[in-house]
Write a protein that holds these residues in place. Structure first.
Motif, PDB file in Angstrom:
ATOM      1  N   UNK A 149      -1.989  38.407  79.145  1.00  0.00           N
ATOM      2  CA  UNK A 149      -1.859  38.806  77.742  1.00  0.00           C
ATOM      3  C   UNK A 149      -1.335  40.246  77.673  1.00  0.00           C
ATOM      4  N   UNK A 156      -0.263  43.497  74.741  1.00  0.00           N
ATOM      5  CA  UNK A 156      -0.224  44.048  73.384  1.00  0.00           C
ATOM      6  C   UNK A 156       1.030  44.898  73.284  1.00  0.00           C
ATOM      7  N   UNK A 168       3.012  47.618  70.846  1.00  0.00           N
ATOM      8  CA  UNK A 168       2.950  48.477  69.670  1.00  0.00           C
ATOM      9  C   UNK A 168       4.290  49.190  69.575  1.00  0.00           C
ATOM     10  N   UNK A 227       7.817  50.780  67.635  1.00  0.00           N
ATOM     11  CA  UNK A 227       8.079  51.680  66.516  1.00  0.00           C
ATOM     12  C   UNK A 227       8.771  50.970  65.349  1.00  0.00           C
ATOM     13  N   UNK A 245       8.663  55.941  71.563  1.00  0.00           N
ATOM     14  CA  UNK A 245       7.378  55.881  70.876  1.00  0.00           C
ATOM     15  C   UNK A 245       6.704  54.520  70.939  1.00  0.00           C
ATOM     16  N   UNK A 246       7.299  53.557  71.648  1.00  0.00           N
ATOM     17  CA  UNK A 246       6.664  52.247  71.816  1.00  0.00           C
ATOM     18  C   UNK A 246       5.619  52.320  72.924  1.00  0.00           C
ATOM     19  N   UNK A 247       4.479  51.658  72.721  1.00  0.00           N
ATOM     20  CA  UNK A 247       3.508  51.522  73.810  1.00  0.00           C
ATOM     21  C   UNK A 247       3.079  50.061  73.916  1.00  0.00           C
ATOM     22  N   UNK A 248       2.826  49.616  75.136  1.00  0.00           N
ATOM     23  CA  UNK A 248       2.366  48.250  75.368  1.00  0.00           C
ATOM     24  C   UNK A 248       1.215  48.285  76.359  1.00  0.00           C
ATOM     25  N   UNK A 249       0.334  47.306  76.203  1.00  0.00           N
ATOM     26  CA  UNK A 249      -0.735  47.088  77.177  1.00  0.00           C
ATOM     27  C   UNK A 249      -0.444  45.762  77.871  1.00  0.00           C
ATOM     28  N   UNK A 250      -0.491  45.749  79.193  1.00  0.00           N
ATOM     29  CA  UNK A 250      -0.283  44.514  79.949  1.00  0.00           C
ATOM     30  C   UNK A 250      -1.586  44.165  80.662  1.00  0.00           C
ATOM     31  N   UNK A 251      -2.041  42.931  80.439  1.00  0.00           N
ATOM     32  CA  UNK A 251      -3.226  42.464  81.159  1.00  0.00           C
ATOM     33  C   UNK A 251      -2.816  41.203  81.922  1.00  0.00           C
ATOM     34  N   UNK A 260       6.240  41.712  84.498  1.00  0.00           N
ATOM     35  CA  UNK A 260       6.180  41.943  83.057  1.00  0.00           C
ATOM     36  C   UNK A 260       6.563  43.391  82.729  1.00  0.00           C
ATOM     37  N   UNK A 269      10.337  43.988  83.149  1.00  0.00           N
ATOM     38  CA  UNK A 269      11.120  43.458  82.022  1.00  0.00           C
ATOM     39  C   UNK A 269      11.060  44.424  80.838  1.00  0.00           C
ATOM     40  N   UNK A 270       9.880  44.974  80.571  1.00  0.00           N
ATOM     41  CA  UNK A 270       9.751  45.942  79.482  1.00  0.00           C
ATOM     42  C   UNK A 270      10.521  47.226  79.793  1.00  0.00           C
ATOM     43  N   UNK A 279      13.314  49.144  77.747  1.00  0.00           N
ATOM     44  CA  UNK A 279      13.043  50.516  77.306  1.00  0.00           C
ATOM     45  C   UNK A 279      14.129  51.483  77.772  1.00  0.00           C
TER      46      UNK A 279
END
Lengths: 367, 367
Positions: free
Chosen positions: A160, A162, A164, A166, B158-164, B174, B177-178, B182
């Protein structure tokens, strides 16, 4: 007002949603089976009007993301949407009071019904476009100022994330990259909204409208009436107002590739009237533009539906095949989808099409 | 034990880290400037030993991810690592007591120093490889059982993501790819650890070791001594034990592409002894294998360093260019990096290389 969905209602809703899916939004058969399993397990799908939401509720839209060509090969597990929904609740530190669809589509209208049954939550009778679109920023929610972020995305493998972002377009890019890594299909929960935002920014009543479309088609078949006449009569009293047969013909060529996380391509139809009269439909998951002998006869955000010429059953882009007898049916998009802000997001320019948006009414008047 | 980094110490550390970066880990000049700016602003970089950490502390490693070829064109902002660090703290609902590096490298040894100064947190004198590696799962932390997830990733926008992710390799896929979306470079915080995990799974003392390497090179230059002899003498008393000149020559060809989020390619060197004696180095951000006239003379996870033949200054892969006079210097990897589990993760097989791992000592004995 609120009602529990019957098995018959589910069948109608799945078919109607695939009509409004305009070729995208996933296969109605697969989607319907996911919800049927819930009903057979004794669970309930409770659909409520936007007015029935408590005033301070958190509502979370739920859908699948990816190429419909992938969905038919890799069937949805049913767990991914729960994982994404719970991940976003945890991230927000709040519990959602309802789930809702983001779009109309054979699969994406079903996902929130399944999730509502699984979680025991009502499903809001509304969505973010009253049709299907391929990209996450293409929603009335965003056009009317709601942030798609934070959003949650889950894979079939238990991952999973998340996001966030801009802005909503950047959210689409990041989520698309993850979806491709997740195997071309993912489960998402985005555009977290409160009740006031849902009421202000959504297209209202679209689940019930899908059910009514499916019912009209079913009843026409049972009474051996023309399904397209039935559809046109039924739509006349709705926010869509205009439904019209644009072309009848045979599929003579389909060019379809799964690239960049989408099903992209073109279908060519030859008129039942004879050769020399051809219709070309360009799609990116959904049908974007229909050109008859080179002239645009319908264009996004108006709906271009490919329906079986006998039964009126919707055929999604991933199922288009040589030799099919299709009726291409146009539906004018609701007014909320035709504002300048809306057209800038999901009008022709949003897809890089060179043609201007001309409403279906006007295009019809020209021919 | 703990000490505040001086400007001289910073210069030495940046250069030593680029030596252990084995061609990767980013350019030492850019990295050093980021930290210099903090020191000039009156902030402090306080480096502590793993034994000085409070027993119940949360430690967050911090680094940049992407292709070093991108880092030199798009300079790090300094804000991205703070954003990723804070996003992971928020996700975990805990406050970190210290920051630490994940690898040694001209840029990635500097990022945690900058962050420690910005946040007023100590920097742990340890890392997850004692060198640089291109992929996130290639760390002693993971080899010894620590989950890289949840991790946070931030962009320059300014984008932030959490990967679990369910495992560290999937986390890499993952996050990669981000990172590509970016812009080819991102700021990450991964492998959240408690004090016991840091002590058990990290390579200890590597920041100070980088500083000592840089100091040895500087002092050799000042006294007109041979920098490679100085390096070999200095390393003999450390966990690396063996450092040796493998080849001296001129760069005659560089093939380098930025693909899949990495700088991949090969460099060809012709011996100073004359034509017909060539060394080929294959890299993926870092140098992976060196072949002299077709025979492997050094291979991951042993370190292959490309150093200026005059000064001993490290040349990263993104700066390799035709005509450079280089000394290829081999360093044996510390024992914690040579266990069967470690080799399965970041030995030759981890990079799809057909050659088995043979320790530098043994390869030297053969020639």
């Amino acid at each position: 007002m609120g009602y529990d969905l019957t098995l018959q209602g589910l069948h109608d809703l799945a078919e109607g949603a695939a009509v409004l899916g305009t070729g995208g939004g996933g296969d109605p058969y697969i989607g319907r089976l996911l919800v049927e399993r819930q009903l057979h397990a004794g669970r309930t799908v409770h659909i409520i009007d936007v007015d029935e939401l408590p005033d301070d509720a958190l509502v979370l839209p739920s859908s699948m993301m990816g190429a419909p060509t992938v969905f038919v090969e890799k069937l949805p597990s049913g767990d991914g949407n729960v994982a994404a929904f719970r991940a976003l609740e945890a991230h927000l530190g709040r519990t959602a009071a309802a789930v809702m669809p983001t779009e109309c589509g054979g699969l994406n209208s079903m996902i929130p019904l399944m999730l509502g049954a699984q979680l025991g939550l009502p499903v809001v009778d509304a969505d973010g476009m009253g049709r299907a679109f391929p990209e996450l920023q293409m929603q009335t929610f965003g056009v009317l100022g709601v942030s798609g972020s934070p959003m949650a995305i889950a894979s079939d493998h238990g991952d999973t994330c998340i996001i966030d972002a801009t802005d909503n377009k950047r959210m689409e890019q990041l989520a698309r990259a993850l979806t491709i890594q997740m195997g071309g299909a993912s489960y998402i929960t985005d555009y977290p909204m409160d009740t006031a935002e849902v009421r202000r920014t959504s297209v209202h009543g679209t689940l019930s409208l899908c059910r009514d479309i499916g019912q009209a088609l079913r009843q026409a078949r049972a009474s051996h009436a023309d399904p397209f006449d039935a559809l046109t009569d039924m739509l006349a009293g709705t926010i869509y107002s205009l439904g019209v047969v644009l072309f009848r013909g045979k599929v003579v060529d389909v060019e379809r590739r799964t690239v960049d996380g989408f099903a992209r391509g073109k279908a060519l139809l030859e008129s039942a009237e004879g050769p020399g009269d051809v219709l070309e439909i360009t799609f990116q998951n959904e049908h974007l533009v229909a050109r008859r002998n080179g002239t645009v006869i319908a264009i996004v955000p108006d709906l271009i539906c490919t329906l079986n010429s006998e039964s009126g059953a919707p055929i999604p882009t991933e199922s288009l095949a040589y030799g099919q007898r299709l009726t291409v049916y146009g539906i004018s998009t609701p007014p909320i989808m035709r504002t300048p802000e809306a057209l800038a997001c999901f009008g022709p320019a949003g897809f890089g099409l060179p043609d201007p948006y001309t409403p279906l009414h006007d295009l019809l008047a020209r021919t």
